[in-house]
Design an enzyme around this catalytic site. Structure first.
Site, PDB file in Angstrom:
ATOM      1  N   GLU A 488       0.813  -1.276   0.073  1.00 34.26           N
ATOM      2  CA  GLU A 488       0.001   0.000  -0.099  1.00 34.26           C
ATOM      3  C   GLU A 488       0.889   1.173  -0.041  1.00 34.26           C
ATOM      4  OE1 GLU A 488      -2.839  -0.407  -0.892  1.00 34.26           O
ATOM      5  OE2 GLU A 488      -3.119  -2.330  -0.237  1.00 34.26           O
ATOM      6  N   ASP A 552       3.384  -4.699  -5.553  1.00 34.75           N
ATOM      7  CA  ASP A 552       3.867  -5.989  -5.061  1.00 34.75           C
ATOM      8  C   ASP A 552       5.400  -6.093  -4.818  1.00 34.75           C
ATOM      9  OD1 ASP A 552       1.293  -7.021  -4.529  1.00 34.75           O
ATOM     10  OD2 ASP A 552       1.276  -8.243  -6.563  1.00 34.75           O
TER      11      ASP A 552
HETATM   12 ZN   LIG Z   1      -2.747  -2.763  -4.568  1.00 36.24          ZN
END
Ligand SMILES: [Zn+2]
Length: 651
Positions: A488, A552
């Site tokens: 995030e 990621d």
């Molecule tokens: Zn995301």
């Protein structure tokens, strides 16, 4: 939570790390018949659903001391569960909408009808809502956007391959079936379904595709109300604004101006009768999706949207659909009780500790980044410093007091909830933004970064095993929730997020050379993920998934950095092994196992076209292949599939 029984030890982790992490889990956890995919997220959601079920079974009992919120969630749930009454009432509540549609005498009356339908949040012709102003994110403005489709994406209408053509036929058959259920003759219903398909196909042609919409400047066109009117001379916006219940609008964001030009043409070309059919279809379609119409409608909706398009075999049990209904319409009233019972203050504190560790790691990462100049690094650190952390649940709960929930009126409750929500959103136009608000309900198993607020939001629902286990070791926790927090935070610096500044404004803070270096590095990820196959001949779309893949990759890297810092403080654990794995290996296993999943071919195909996240397998292997830390931790030799020659790195 690391699960040693999930591993497939016959696989070399350097060959296929996802299969090594999840092989046995995949074998032992087939997709339940009422689902189209099944993974660790779904398992946790199922757990949360049981907790909410308990809460609602208590709240539905009529007792003299029920609070106002308990009355609302309890009676909403009880009404939704009351299948006999729902079947007996039929579609009578929809007659208000059907009568208005039937009474349309000319296209001049369309703005009033659209205003009415949009107040019920029925997706017809276009979208209208409030939104933060990209260039002045503290303020909320009005926004008009493309809309009016029923299939999951514009491509579903426009692609001409055999599979797409088959689905288009199945969709037309579904619309026919629904209109037959409303009492139309088979011949009439079939002709009407063709008309619906024609209108939606025209709207699809005028719509901007998902990849283009990821570029913020493509969907930001602030203009005066008069300029907006000039795009669609045939449709009176002042009339519409009055009937939808919006405050005065002098300027707004018209996200996709070309869509409104296409809408103007379509409104001229199509007959009033065909438009009436299109509206009637959308009224019944929206109601069927809420599960409070008679069984015949709900089953037909399931057959097409869940079975044909997504591959589920059985309709979910009624209680599951009703829990979802309450969470959707009264999410913060339900969430308040959920949090009281399931999210102790310590959970918030411990999560914040974890967030601070990840922020520190990202700070180090930015500071030592080889490809960025000092000027941009300084700006990036200022932005990182300004990120706000919203953990668990909102500080101020939503006030539902003006929403009436009546026991025994399931469909009415759903419609009134939609009207409440539509009005709540429109009331924001022209006012400062409420930054305390949340875009997810507390029991949700998910998290998000909002570029226009520059904040991360972690609902209580995700802050538990397998993502975060207070009793587990650092390795798995940093590989689970740590990497998700890192993900995030990295969104603030992905291809989309990096274009917003610390205040959430769309404003370039990059030197041109650093922006160019970023683009080149991002392009490496686009190529990497483009090469992955989602299902059959359908590839992952590297451009559509770029932001998520960047997050990621950055997220796991900084989680690994944060783990190393944590271990420095307890050197005795650094070389210790748990279940035969070092802490760093357990970080990778923690990440791998978060994404263990089974999916139907149908949902894999749908998600490849519409979802900005890559499939679980690629979220694992796509990231670890880019990390020298992975290679070292697992002793992989160069040339192994998890050690490609051209590893990508952005953050
Ligand atoms: Zn995301």
């Amino acid at each position: 939570m690391f699960d040693a029984t999930a591993l497939d030890r016959n696989i070399d982790p350097c060959v296929d790390f996802y299969q090594f992490s999840c092989g046995n889990w995949i074998k032992n956890n087939p997709i339940p018949p009422d689902q189209s995919s099944w993974g660790r997220f779904n398992q946790l959601s199922e757990h949360n659903r049981m907790v909410l079920h308990d809460i609602l079974e208590k709240a539905e009992k009529v007792t003299p001391n029920r609070s106002s919120n308990e009355q609302k969630i309890g009676d909403y749930y009880a009404s939704c569960m009351d299948e006999a009454t729902i079947n007996q009432k039929g579609v009578a509540v929809l007659n208000r909408d059907f009568d208005l549609i039937a009474a349309l005498k000319s296209k001049e009356e369309l703005p009033a009808l659209l205003g009415h339908l949009h107040r019920e949040r029925i997706n017809t012709l276009f979208g209208f809502d409030s939104t933060p102003d990209f260039k002045d994110a503290k303020m909320m403005i009005a926004e008009a956007d493309q809309g009016g489709l029923s299939l999951p994406d514009k491509d579903y209408y426009l692609k001409t391959d055999a599979k797409s053509v088959e689905q288009q036929k199945q969709y037309v058959q579904h619309v026919t079936n629904m209109l037959k259920l409303l009492g139309d003759s088979p011949e009439k219903a079939a002709a009407e379904a063709d008309a619906v398909m024609k209108i939606e196909t025209a709207l699809a042609k005028g719509s901007m595709d998902r990849v283009a919409r990821r570029e913020p400047s493509n969907v930001y066109h602030k203009m005066s109300a008069a300029e907006w009117q000039a795009l669609t001379p045939a449709f009176s916006w002042p009339k519409y604004l009055t009937d939808v219940g919006a405050p005065a609008v002098t300027s707004l964001n018209v996200a996709v101006p070309d869509f409104f030009k296409a809408l103007e043409t379509e409104l001229k070309d199509v007959s009033l009768d065909d438009l009436k059919t299109y509206f009637r279809w959308h009224v019944v379609h929206a109601a069927a999706a809420t599960n409070v119409l008679p069984d015949a409608f709900v089953n037909e909706n399931f057959e097409f949207f869940s079975k044909t398009l997504r591959g589920a075999k059985e309709l979910q049990a009624r209680w599951k659909r009703c829990v979802a209904g309450v969470n959707g319409d009264l999410g913060e009233a339900l969430g308040e009780v959920y949090v009281e019972k399931n999210f102790p203050p310590e959970a918030k504190e411990r999560t914040l500790e974890m967030v601070h560790a990840l922020e520190e790691a990202l700070r180090q990462d930015i500071t030592t980044l080889p490809w960025m100049t000092e000027a941009t690094k300084k700006q990036a650190l200022i932005k990182l410093e300004a990120i706000r952390n919203k953990i668990g649940y909102p500080n101020k709960w939503r006030d539902y007091s003006s929403l009436t929930i009546v026991r025994g009126d399931a469909l009415g409750n759903s419609l009134r909830s939609n009207e409440f929500e539509a009005q709540r959103e429109l009331n924001k136009i022209g006012k400062p933004r409420d930054t305390q608000e949340w875009g997810m309900t507390p029991p949700t198993v998910n998290a998000y970064y909002d570029p226009t607020e520059n904040d991360i939001n972690f609902p209580a629902g995700i802050l538990q095993p397998p993502f975060y286990d207070f009793k587990a070791d650092d390795g798995v926790n940093f590989g689970g929730i740590g990497a998700v927090i890192g993900h995030e935070l990295t969104h603030g610096f992905d291809d989309e997020g990096r274009q917003f500044d610390k205040e959430g404004n769309l404003k370039d803070w990059w030197t041109p050379e650093d922006a160019k270096a970023f683009e080149e590095r991002a392009q490496c990820l686009v190529k990497e993920y483009d090469s992955f196959v989602a299902v059959d001949d359908v590839h992952v779309n590297g451009k559509l998934t770029l932001g998520e893949n960047t997050a990621d990759n950055g997220g796991l890297r900084i989680a690994d950095m944060a783990l190393q810092s944590a271990l420095e403080k307890k050197p005795q654990e650094k070389d210790e092994k748990f279940d035969g794995f070092t802490e760093e290996q357990r970080l990778f296993l923690g990440w791998g196992q978060v994404w263990c999943q089974n999916q139907t071919d149908q949902i894999s195909r749908l998600l490849a076209l519409t979802n900005e996240h890559s499939p679980g397998k690629n979220r694992v292997n796509g990231v670890v292949r880019n990390m020298p830390e992975f290679r070292r931790a697992w002793g992989c030799k160069s040339g192994a599939p998890m050690v490609p020659e051209n590893a990508c790195r952005v953050w």
